[in-house]
Write a protein that holds these residues in place. Sequence first.
Motif, PDB file in Angstrom:
ATOM      1  N   SER A  25       0.757  -1.356   0.087  1.00  0.00           N
ATOM      2  CA  SER A  25       0.028   0.088   0.062  1.00  0.00           C
ATOM      3  C   SER A  25       0.766   1.262  -0.180  1.00  0.00           C
ATOM      4  O   SER A  25       1.825   1.393   0.947  1.00  0.00           O
ATOM      5  CB  SER A  25      -0.785  -0.138   1.208  1.00  0.00           C
ATOM      6  N   ASP A  27       0.784   5.153   0.511  1.00  0.00           N
ATOM      7  CA  ASP A  27       0.247   6.425   0.842  1.00  0.00           C
ATOM      8  C   ASP A  27       0.929   7.594   0.856  1.00  0.00           C
ATOM      9  O   ASP A  27       2.140   7.647   1.143  1.00  0.00           O
ATOM     10  CB  ASP A  27       0.033   6.105   2.516  1.00  0.00           C
ATOM     11  N   GLY A  30      -1.038  11.349   3.184  1.00  0.00           N
ATOM     12  CA  GLY A  30      -2.182  11.056   3.756  1.00  0.00           C
ATOM     13  C   GLY A  30      -3.223  10.245   3.069  1.00  0.00           C
ATOM     14  O   GLY A  30      -4.326  10.001   3.688  1.00  0.00           O
ATOM     15  N   ALA A  54       5.737  12.968   1.071  1.00  0.00           N
ATOM     16  CA  ALA A  54       5.730  12.277   2.348  1.00  0.00           C
ATOM     17  C   ALA A  54       4.952  11.069   1.854  1.00  0.00           C
ATOM     18  O   ALA A  54       3.885  11.091   1.786  1.00  0.00           O
ATOM     19  CB  ALA A  54       5.002  13.046   3.374  1.00  0.00           C
ATOM     20  N   VAL A  55       5.855   9.807   2.131  1.00  0.00           N
ATOM     21  CA  VAL A  55       5.312   8.663   1.523  1.00  0.00           C
ATOM     22  C   VAL A  55       5.447   7.558   2.795  1.00  0.00           C
ATOM     23  O   VAL A  55       6.325   7.622   3.792  1.00  0.00           O
ATOM     24  CB  VAL A  55       6.300   7.983   0.425  1.00  0.00           C
ATOM     25  N   HIS A  56       4.193   6.905   2.962  1.00  0.00           N
ATOM     26  CA  HIS A  56       4.116   5.805   4.019  1.00  0.00           C
ATOM     27  C   HIS A  56       3.843   4.409   3.372  1.00  0.00           C
ATOM     28  O   HIS A  56       2.832   4.368   2.418  1.00  0.00           O
ATOM     29  CB  HIS A  56       2.845   6.146   5.004  1.00  0.00           C
ATOM     30  N   LEU A  57       4.617   3.580   3.108  1.00  0.00           N
ATOM     31  CA  LEU A  57       4.695   2.194   2.770  1.00  0.00           C
ATOM     32  C   LEU A  57       4.353   1.285   3.718  1.00  0.00           C
ATOM     33  O   LEU A  57       4.683   1.289   4.953  1.00  0.00           O
ATOM     34  CB  LEU A  57       5.929   1.801   2.020  1.00  0.00           C
ATOM     35  N   SER A  58       3.254   0.449   3.417  1.00  0.00           N
ATOM     36  CA  SER A  58       2.955  -0.645   4.265  1.00  0.00           C
ATOM     37  C   SER A  58       2.836  -2.038   3.531  1.00  0.00           C
ATOM     38  O   SER A  58       2.112  -2.357   2.413  1.00  0.00           O
ATOM     39  CB  SER A  58       1.227  -0.356   4.612  1.00  0.00           C
ATOM     40  N   SER A  72       4.343  -4.300   7.662  1.00  0.00           N
ATOM     41  CA  SER A  72       5.593  -3.717   7.866  1.00  0.00           C
ATOM     42  C   SER A  72       5.624  -2.402   7.205  1.00  0.00           C
ATOM     43  O   SER A  72       5.216  -2.277   5.930  1.00  0.00           O
ATOM     44  CB  SER A  72       6.693  -4.543   7.063  1.00  0.00           C
ATOM     45  N   VAL A  73       6.071  -1.535   7.990  1.00  0.00           N
ATOM     46  CA  VAL A  73       5.747  -0.016   7.633  1.00  0.00           C
ATOM     47  C   VAL A  73       7.052   0.646   7.542  1.00  0.00           C
ATOM     48  O   VAL A  73       8.046   0.431   7.944  1.00  0.00           O
ATOM     49  CB  VAL A  73       4.589   0.869   8.214  1.00  0.00           C
ATOM     50  N   PHE A  74       7.055   1.649   6.677  1.00  0.00           N
ATOM     51  CA  PHE A  74       8.261   2.450   6.103  1.00  0.00           C
ATOM     52  C   PHE A  74       7.875   3.958   5.849  1.00  0.00           C
ATOM     53  O   PHE A  74       7.135   3.858   4.827  1.00  0.00           O
ATOM     54  CB  PHE A  74       9.151   1.785   5.111  1.00  0.00           C
ATOM     55  N   ASP A  75       8.474   4.820   6.394  1.00  0.00           N
ATOM     56  CA  ASP A  75       7.974   6.414   5.981  1.00  0.00           C
ATOM     57  C   ASP A  75       9.552   6.912   5.462  1.00  0.00           C
ATOM     58  O   ASP A  75      10.377   6.816   6.142  1.00  0.00           O
ATOM     59  CB  ASP A  75       7.543   7.040   7.216  1.00  0.00           C
TER      60      ASP A  75
END
Length: 89
Positions: A25, A27, A30, A54-58, A72-75
């Motif tokens: 995923s 993002d 937001g 600003a990126v949020h990976l899931s 598992s997440v990475f920003d």
Amino acid sequence: MADQFRVKVLLPAVADPDVESRELSVDVGGTVVEVRPLDKGTPDTELLLDQDAAVHLSLIDVDHAGNRSEASVFDFVVSDTVPPAQPGL
């Protein structure tokens, strides 16, 4: 239009032999802009992202019964850190 950058995302190895597939995923600021299904053997994937995003990976693994792992997440923020070429004389 903002500059765009191709970002290569290296995925962690599958930890459970029952995993059949994965979902990444993406993002940005937001808002989920993409949910990308991936084969369990996919080692990496590329994303095209705007500068300063600003990126949020899931990343979630899914087993043969449809059970989903914890994510598992990475920003990170996409930044251009490459200087321009040296000017000629």
